[in-house]
Design a protein around this motif. Structure first.
Motif, short mmCIF file in Angstrom:
data_model
loop_
_atom_site.label_atom_id
_atom_site.label_comp_id
_atom_site.label_asym_id
_atom_site.label_seq_id
_atom_site.Cartn_x
_atom_site.Cartn_y
_atom_site.Cartn_z
N ALA A 1 40.74 42.57 41.02
CA ALA A 1 40.27 41.18 40.95
C ALA A 1 38.98 41.08 40.15
O ALA A 1 38.82 40.17 39.32
CB ALA A 1 40.07 40.63 42.35
N PHE A 2 38.05 42.01 40.37
CA PHE A 2 36.80 42.00 39.61
C PHE A 2 37.05 42.22 38.12
O PHE A 2 36.44 41.58 37.27
CB PHE A 2 35.83 43.06 40.13
N ASN A 3 37.96 43.14 37.81
CA ASN A 3 38.30 43.38 36.40
C ASN A 3 38.87 42.13 35.75
O ASN A 3 38.57 41.84 34.59
CB ASN A 3 39.27 44.55 36.27
N ALA A 4 39.69 41.40 36.49
CA ALA A 4 40.24 40.16 35.96
C ALA A 4 39.13 39.15 35.68
O ALA A 4 39.15 38.45 34.66
CB ALA A 4 41.27 39.57 36.92
N LEU A 5 38.16 39.06 36.59
CA LEU A 5 37.02 38.16 36.36
C LEU A 5 36.20 38.57 35.15
O LEU A 5 35.76 37.73 34.36
CB LEU A 5 36.12 38.13 37.60
N ILE A 6 36.00 39.87 35.00
CA ILE A 6 35.22 40.37 33.87
C ILE A 6 35.92 40.05 32.55
O ILE A 6 35.27 39.70 31.56
CB ILE A 6 34.99 41.88 34.01
N GLN A 7 37.24 40.17 32.53
CA GLN A 7 38.00 39.94 31.31
C GLN A 7 38.20 38.46 31.00
O GLN A 7 38.61 38.11 29.91
CB GLN A 7 39.38 40.62 31.42
N ALA B 1 28.96 33.39 39.69
CA ALA B 1 29.43 33.99 38.43
C ALA B 1 28.31 34.80 37.78
O ALA B 1 28.55 35.90 37.27
CB ALA B 1 29.93 32.90 37.49
N ARG B 2 27.10 34.28 37.81
CA ARG B 2 25.96 34.98 37.20
C ARG B 2 25.69 36.29 37.94
O ARG B 2 25.44 37.32 37.31
CB ARG B 2 24.74 34.07 37.24
N ASN B 3 25.73 36.26 39.28
CA ASN B 3 25.49 37.48 40.05
C ASN B 3 26.56 38.53 39.81
O ASN B 3 26.25 39.71 39.68
CB ASN B 3 25.39 37.15 41.54
N VAL B 4 27.81 38.13 39.75
CA VAL B 4 28.89 39.07 39.46
C VAL B 4 28.70 39.66 38.08
O VAL B 4 28.82 40.88 37.88
CB VAL B 4 30.28 38.39 39.59
N LYS C 1 25.82 42.24 38.12
CA LYS C 1 26.17 43.47 38.79
C LYS C 1 27.12 44.33 37.97
O LYS C 1 27.03 45.55 37.97
CB LYS C 1 26.80 43.18 40.16
N GLU C 2 28.01 43.68 37.26
CA GLU C 2 29.02 44.43 36.50
C GLU C 2 28.50 44.90 35.15
O GLU C 2 29.12 45.77 34.53
CB GLU C 2 30.28 43.59 36.31
N THR C 3 27.40 44.35 34.66
CA THR C 3 26.87 44.79 33.37
C THR C 3 25.79 45.85 33.50
O THR C 3 25.26 46.30 32.51
CB THR C 3 26.31 43.60 32.56
N LYS C 4 25.49 46.27 34.73
CA LYS C 4 24.47 47.33 34.93
C LYS C 4 25.00 48.66 34.53
O LYS C 4 26.10 49.00 34.56
CB LYS C 4 24.06 47.37 36.39
#
Length: 77
Positions: A17-23, A68-71, A74-77
């Motif tokens: 699910a997180f990968n889908a949000l990132i993409q 959305a900003r927090n996700v 966290k994912e760009t660290k």
């Protein structure tokens, strides 16, 4: 990291699910206020004043932006 305490099946599901949000292209998140028009209609039909409806929709929009900003952070660290 954030998913480490979870069992493997749950971790894999959430990671997907997180990968889908990132993409997801960022412009999709800009469309979220369109969904909020439905919330406005439902709250207006329940007797809320127009000002109350606009404040409620604004709060929801701000919450969506912050999540959305927090996700993203966290994912760009």
């Amino acid at each position: 990291m954030m998913l480490e305490p979870l069992d493997e099946t749950t971790r894999d599901t959430l990671q997907t699910a997180f990968n889908a949000l990132i993409q997801t292209p960022s412009w999709h998140f800009v469309l979220s206020p369109v969904d909020l028009d439905g919330v406005a209609v439902l709250t207006a039909k329940n007797g809320f004043s127009l000002i109350d409806v606009e404040v409620f929709v604004g709060i929801i929009a701000i919450c969506i932006i912050l999540i959305a900003r927090n996700v993203w952070k966290k994912e760009t660290k």
